[in-house]
Design a protein around this motif. Structure first.
Motif, PDB file in Angstrom:
ATOM      1  N   THR A  42       0.383   1.053  -5.518  1.00 25.65           N
ATOM      2  CA  THR A  42      -0.409   2.131  -4.935  1.00 25.65           C
ATOM      3  C   THR A  42       0.308   2.775  -3.752  1.00 25.65           C
ATOM      4  O   THR A  42       0.356   4.005  -3.628  1.00 25.65           O
ATOM      5  N   LEU A  43       0.884   1.970  -2.867  1.00 21.95           N
ATOM      6  CA  LEU A  43       1.568   2.522  -1.696  1.00 21.95           C
ATOM      7  C   LEU A  43       2.762   3.392  -2.083  1.00 21.95           C
ATOM      8  O   LEU A  43       3.103   4.341  -1.367  1.00 21.95           O
ATOM      9  N   ARG A  44       3.373   3.105  -3.226  1.00 24.00           N
ATOM     10  CA  ARG A  44       4.461   3.962  -3.705  1.00 24.00           C
ATOM     11  C   ARG A  44       4.001   5.403  -3.906  1.00 24.00           C
ATOM     12  O   ARG A  44       4.794   6.345  -3.763  1.00 24.00           O
ATOM     13  N   ASN A 223      -4.691   6.825   9.012  1.00 22.40           N
ATOM     14  CA  ASN A 223      -4.023   8.098   8.721  1.00 22.40           C
ATOM     15  C   ASN A 223      -4.657   8.840   7.544  1.00 22.40           C
ATOM     16  O   ASN A 223      -4.058   9.784   6.999  1.00 22.40           O
ATOM     17  N   HIS A 224      -5.852   8.429   7.181  1.00 26.31           N
ATOM     18  CA  HIS A 224      -6.555   8.968   6.021  1.00 26.31           C
ATOM     19  C   HIS A 224      -6.668  10.488   6.096  1.00 26.31           C
ATOM     20  O   HIS A 224      -6.502  11.200   5.096  1.00 26.31           O
ATOM     21  N   THR A 230      -5.631  13.184  -3.380  1.00 29.75           N
ATOM     22  CA  THR A 230      -5.246  12.086  -4.274  1.00 29.75           C
ATOM     23  C   THR A 230      -4.898  10.832  -3.475  1.00 29.75           C
ATOM     24  O   THR A 230      -5.321   9.723  -3.814  1.00 29.75           O
ATOM     25  N   GLU A 231      -4.141  11.009  -2.397  1.00 35.39           N
ATOM     26  CA  GLU A 231      -3.764   9.864  -1.555  1.00 35.39           C
ATOM     27  C   GLU A 231      -4.999   9.238  -0.908  1.00 35.39           C
ATOM     28  O   GLU A 231      -5.088   8.007  -0.790  1.00 35.39           O
ATOM     29  N   GLN A 232      -5.945  10.063  -0.492  1.00 33.66           N
ATOM     30  CA  GLN A 232      -7.180   9.532   0.095  1.00 33.66           C
ATOM     31  C   GLN A 232      -7.941   8.696  -0.924  1.00 33.66           C
ATOM     32  O   GLN A 232      -8.462   7.615  -0.603  1.00 33.66           O
ATOM     33  N   GLN A 237      -9.649   3.333  -2.968  1.00 36.78           N
ATOM     34  CA  GLN A 237      -9.676   2.341  -4.047  1.00 36.78           C
ATOM     35  C   GLN A 237      -8.932   1.074  -3.650  1.00 36.78           C
ATOM     36  O   GLN A 237      -9.374  -0.044  -3.956  1.00 36.78           O
ATOM     37  N   LEU A 238      -7.825   1.248  -2.957  1.00 35.01           N
ATOM     38  CA  LEU A 238      -7.044   0.093  -2.534  1.00 35.01           C
ATOM     39  C   LEU A 238      -7.813  -0.732  -1.510  1.00 35.01           C
ATOM     40  O   LEU A 238      -7.760  -1.969  -1.534  1.00 35.01           O
ATOM     41  N   LYS A 239      -8.544  -0.066  -0.623  1.00 32.61           N
ATOM     42  CA  LYS A 239      -9.369  -0.802   0.348  1.00 32.61           C
ATOM     43  C   LYS A 239     -10.411  -1.650  -0.372  1.00 32.61           C
ATOM     44  O   LYS A 239     -10.630  -2.820  -0.026  1.00 32.61           O
TER      45      LYS A 239
END
Length: 253
Positions: A42-44, A223-224, A230-232, A237-239
């Motif tokens: 996900t971080l990628r 940094n949201h 899309t990144e948000q 989802q990752l949280k």
């Protein structure tokens, strides 16, 4: 992630549920590889300026990294390193597999990340149980392998290349691992590796650090507002996924 969060993987047969059959398709709650793949997969997809500098600065306890365009950024999982030279250690050692390797070229930098989830750092490694009088844990092994690969050892070479900045991060459910604190002391660190006199110098007074899973997500959430939609969504989802994994690790311990 969908399998664990939403139960989208289908049903298991009764032998697999009971544990009498080891099914390779089961996503096991204690798998470090699964959480590694989800987290850095996900971080990628998220602009590194919104998480990478803050992640490193907090893990190392220094403000060394700035938000920038990371040239030739690569995030590789489960990367095998060449065997450490036999002349630098009094035992035979095979290849070291690093859980996460992050590299970029402005300036040339390599970061090793050792992932831990359901198990502690190993106190010994293959072919080294401490018999030679030096620590044999995973952290010190990754540290000297990284230093060698990044060119910090003095060797007779036909061509000399400048060394790369090197940093080693332990990423685990909680902070406070005593080995991290121990090896941050440069005198103790040099005592822990054979032939430390062959080190030209060290990358920095603080090149070994640690970070928690929740702390990593907190950085991205901070940094949201700078991220695109899309990144948000990926961060949210990752949280949810990391919250689930933290509840599972509390249950399993």
């Amino acid at each position: 992630m969908l399998t664990e969060l939403g139960g989208k993987g289908g049903c298991l047969c009764e032998p697999a549920k009971s544990g009498s059959l080891r099914c390779p398709l089961i996503v096991r709650p204690t798998s470090e590889d699964v959480i590694t793949g989800h987290l850095f997969g996900t971080l990628r997809a998220i602009n590194p300026r919104w998480w990478l500098p803050d992640f490193l600065n907090q893990a190392l306890g220094v403000e060394r990294f700035r938000r920038q365009v990371f040239r030739n950024l690569r995030i590789e999982l489960w990367q095998k390193q060449p065997a450490f030279p036999r002349w630098l250690i009094p035992w035979d050692e095979g290849q070291t597999e690093v859980d996460v390797v992050i590299t970029w070229e402005n300036p040339p930098t390599t970061v090793f990340i050792e992932m831990k989830y359901g198990s502690p750092l190993s106190g010994s490694t293959v072919h080294n149980n401490g018999h030679a009088g030096y620590p044999s844990d995973q952290l010190i092994r990754n540290a000297r392998v990284g230093l060698y690969q990044c060119g910090w050892y003095v060797e007779d070479k036909l061509f000399e290349f400048p060394s790369r900045d090197f940093n080693l991060i332990l990423l685990s459910p909680k902070m406070g691992n005593p080995l991290v604190e121990q090896y941050r002391d440069l005198d103790k660190f040099q005592e822990a590796i054979p032939h430390s006199d062959k080190l030209a110098s060290l990358p920095s007074d603080s090149f070994i650090g640690e970070m928690s899973y929740s702390g990593t997500i907190d950085i991205a959430r901070t940094n949201h507002r700078f991220m695109n939609k899309t990144e948000q969504r990926l961060t949210d989802q990752l949280k949810s996924y990391i919250d689930l994994k933290m509840s599972q690790i509390r249950y399993n311990t």
